[in-house]
Write an enzyme that holds these catalytic residues in place. Structure first.
Site, PDB file in Angstrom:
ATOM      1  N   ASP A 197       0.849  -1.192   0.000  1.00 51.31           N
ATOM      2  CA  ASP A 197       0.000   0.000   0.000  1.00 51.31           C
ATOM      3  C   ASP A 197       0.884   1.241   0.000  1.00 51.31           C
ATOM      4  O   ASP A 197       0.680   2.143   0.803  1.00 51.31           O
ATOM      5  CB  ASP A 197      -0.930  -0.025   1.219  1.00 51.31           C
ATOM      6  CG  ASP A 197      -2.045   1.014   1.103  1.00 51.31           C
ATOM      7  OD1 ASP A 197      -2.312   1.469  -0.032  1.00 51.31           O
ATOM      8  OD2 ASP A 197      -2.629   1.386   2.128  1.00 51.31           O
TER       9      ASP A 197
ATOM     10  N   LYS B 100       2.021   4.686  -0.833  1.00 46.10           N
ATOM     11  CA  LYS B 100       1.396   5.896  -1.355  1.00 46.10           C
ATOM     12  C   LYS B 100       2.014   7.086  -0.639  1.00 46.10           C
ATOM     13  O   LYS B 100       2.744   6.903   0.332  1.00 46.10           O
ATOM     14  CB  LYS B 100      -0.115   5.839  -1.171  1.00 46.10           C
ATOM     15  CG  LYS B 100      -0.588   5.506   0.247  1.00 46.10           C
ATOM     16  CD  LYS B 100      -2.093   5.491   0.280  1.00 46.10           C
ATOM     17  CE  LYS B 100      -2.616   5.417   1.698  1.00 46.10           C
ATOM     18  NZ  LYS B 100      -2.708   4.042   2.223  1.00 46.10           N
TER      19      LYS B 100
ATOM     20  N   ASN C  39       2.682   7.505   3.094  1.00 50.10           N
ATOM     21  CA  ASN C  39       3.664   6.644   3.746  1.00 50.10           C
ATOM     22  C   ASN C  39       5.099   7.123   3.570  1.00 50.10           C
ATOM     23  O   ASN C  39       6.021   6.476   4.032  1.00 50.10           O
ATOM     24  CB  ASN C  39       3.586   5.223   3.178  1.00 50.10           C
ATOM     25  CG  ASN C  39       2.233   4.582   3.390  1.00 50.10           C
ATOM     26  OD1 ASN C  39       1.580   4.161   2.449  1.00 50.10           O
ATOM     27  ND2 ASN C  39       1.792   4.524   4.635  1.00 50.10           N
TER      28      ASN C  39
ATOM     29  N   ASP D  19       4.688   2.324   7.787  1.00 50.67           N
ATOM     30  CA  ASP D  19       3.670   1.283   7.635  1.00 50.67           C
ATOM     31  C   ASP D  19       4.130   0.060   6.877  1.00 50.67           C
ATOM     32  O   ASP D  19       3.311  -0.702   6.387  1.00 50.67           O
ATOM     33  CB  ASP D  19       2.405   1.833   6.957  1.00 50.67           C
ATOM     34  CG  ASP D  19       1.568   2.620   7.951  1.00 50.67           C
ATOM     35  OD1 ASP D  19       1.919   2.600   9.138  1.00 50.67           O
ATOM     36  OD2 ASP D  19       0.588   3.246   7.551  1.00 50.67           O
TER      37      ASP D  19
ATOM     38  N   THR E 126      -8.019   5.461  -2.972  1.00 53.97           N
ATOM     39  CA  THR E 126      -7.776   5.809  -4.357  1.00 53.97           C
ATOM     40  C   THR E 126      -6.868   4.746  -4.925  1.00 53.97           C
ATOM     41  O   THR E 126      -5.828   4.437  -4.351  1.00 53.97           O
ATOM     42  CB  THR E 126      -7.031   7.151  -4.459  1.00 53.97           C
ATOM     43  OG1 THR E 126      -5.853   7.047  -3.669  1.00 53.97           O
ATOM     44  CG2 THR E 126      -7.873   8.288  -3.963  1.00 53.97           C
TER      45      THR E 126
END
Length: 453
Positions: free
Chosen positions: A140, A142, A145, A158, A180
């Protein structure tokens, strides 16, 4: 750091940590500023709701991922120090990073020069490659992060907590709950089962594009059209990208994972290698007792920590106050930047804390928000579904001095742009609440003069 404000009210203690302001929140967790009372060290603590985690049958996965994360020590990955649990919560103690998000740089400058973008991309690839070598995938990646520390070094957050951003649905499959899909690889959206390393690299490619372009490669207000663009990798590089950068991005944003370039190939790519510095880091002995004890089925109560708190607004110490500001320029502390859309904003007020909150409540009511009040916090929940789910707003009042409060208004869910509009509307109703320092803050100018050559 002195042990300032140790005994003052309005603070929650968990084990040897004193909790401070909330730095961010998501579906499963919120992150708070905290201070180790014994060493005076500042950390961030991620707080998970045990019940939610248990309900989603994620214990084994989270235990595995937390254990792996404790073993990971890399200059571009946020460190995880220890894990604690109370009856209802799990606390993950992590390195605190104070330089803001990498993408705030784009918000203020439009886009980065290719050399700067490459420098951050190299650090991102270092972090991702290292974690993959330890069997940890992000899944994930993005902008939220990607953080910067005080020296401007990239830190990825994360990692290894991907279980928390996944939800197991009734069909037993993992589904990505991505707000998104802009950064997500086509095979992940497709839910076809995928290779975590290939999917992470795709996200890195999108991030590199955004750093250099200042906008997303795949954008469409219609979700199905957006998916189609991602499946076909239908994007165009802007004219200012160098030819070698265009070539590399095309190889990374290959919709077919089996022909997509690998991280090893990226690292040996000529464009990537320019000015490249391989990471230097130590390996150390790490103890996993804490991880094992919090997931211990017998649940030995001696292992549990307790949250203790007193009733009054949380007092904000000087360091926390400064850490909320970009750099040490205190002038920007209570000013809202108008150009970039931030996910939180703050202002100062001389009114009593209770009065501030009732005025915010009064201003938000007519705009169609449900209001929940607890201690010196408000939660505002929008009634109509917005572009990315209902807009939800968290408000908290902090005592800076007995007669000066800092009010923080933070988006906890929904679209950032919608939040911006909300803030504009509400600030009109709060003019008499906001306090503007007369002629700036003298100490701030003092600091600025001393720093300028």
């Amino acid at each position: 750091m002195g042990t300032h404000g140790g005994g003052s009210g309005g603070r929650t203690r968990v084990g040897r940590y004193e909790l401070g302001r909330t730095l961010g929140e998501g579906t499963f967790a919120k992150v708070k500023f905290a201070r180790n009372v014994q060493t005076g060290e500042n950390v961030a603590i991620k707080i998970l709701d045990k019940e939610k985690v248990l309900k989603h049958k994620m214990i084994a996965q989270i235990k595995r991922e937390i254990s792996t994360m404790k073993l990971i020590r890399h200059p571009n990955v946020i460190r995880m120090y220890e894990v604690m649990a109370s009856k209802t919560k799990i606390y993950i103690v992590m390195e605190l990073v104070t330089g803001g998000e990498l993408f705030d740089k784009i918000a203020s400058r439009g886009r980065l020069k290719e050399d700067d973008a490459r420098k951050y991309f190299q650090q991102l690839i270092n972090a991702v490659d290292y974690c993959h070598s330890r069997g940890v995938y992000h899944r994930d990646l993005k902008p939220e992060n990607l953080l910067l520390d005080a020296n401007g070094t990239l830190k990825v957050s994360d990692f290894g907590l991907s279980a928390l951003s996944k939800q197991v649905r009734e069909d037993g499959l993992l589904h990505t709950t991505c707000g998104t899909p802009n950064y997500v690889a086509p095979e992940v959206i497709n839910n076809k089962g995928y290779d975590g390393a290939k999917a992470d690299l795709w996200s890195c490619g999108v991030i590199l594009f955004v750093l250099m372009a200042g906008y997303l490669p795949f954008e469409d207000s219609n979700l199905m059209s957006l998916y189609k663009k991602i499946y076909k990798a239908d994007f165009t590089c802007p004219s200012w990208f160098s030819t070698s950068a265009k070539k590399l991005i095309k190889k990374i944003l290959d919709p077919n994972p089996s022909t997509r370039i690998t991280i090893a190939e990226v690292i040996s790519n000529e464009w990537f290698k320019k000015g490249y510095q391989p990471p230097r880091f130590e390996t150390a002995d790490v103890n996993l007792d804490d991880v094992n004890s919090i997931f211990n089925e017998t649940g030995d109560p001696a292992q549990l920590v307790v949250e203790r708190r007193e009733e009054r607004p949380a007092v904000m110490n000087a360091f926390e106050l400064i850490s909320t500001s970009q750099g040490l320029n205190l002038g920007t502390l209570f000013e809202k930047q108008t150009d970039s859309v931030k996910r939180e904003t703050r202002f100062a007020s001389r009114l009593p804390a209770k009065e501030i909150l009732s005025k915010i409540e009064a201003a938000a009511g007519p705009m169609g928000f449900n209001v929940q009040k607890r201690n010196y916090k408000l939660k505002l929940q929008g009634e109509n579904p917005g572009r990315k789910g209902q807009l939800a707003i968290a408000t908290e009042v902090f005592e800076v001095t007995p007669s000066l409060y800092m009010v923080e208004i933070r988006k906890s869910n929904g679209d950032t742009l919608e939040f911006h509009n909300f803030y504009h509307s509400i600030s009109n109703g709060l003019k008499d609440v906001m306090w503007k320092p007369e002629g700036g803050i003298p100490e701030a100018d003092e600091i600025r003069h001393r720093r300028s050559p």
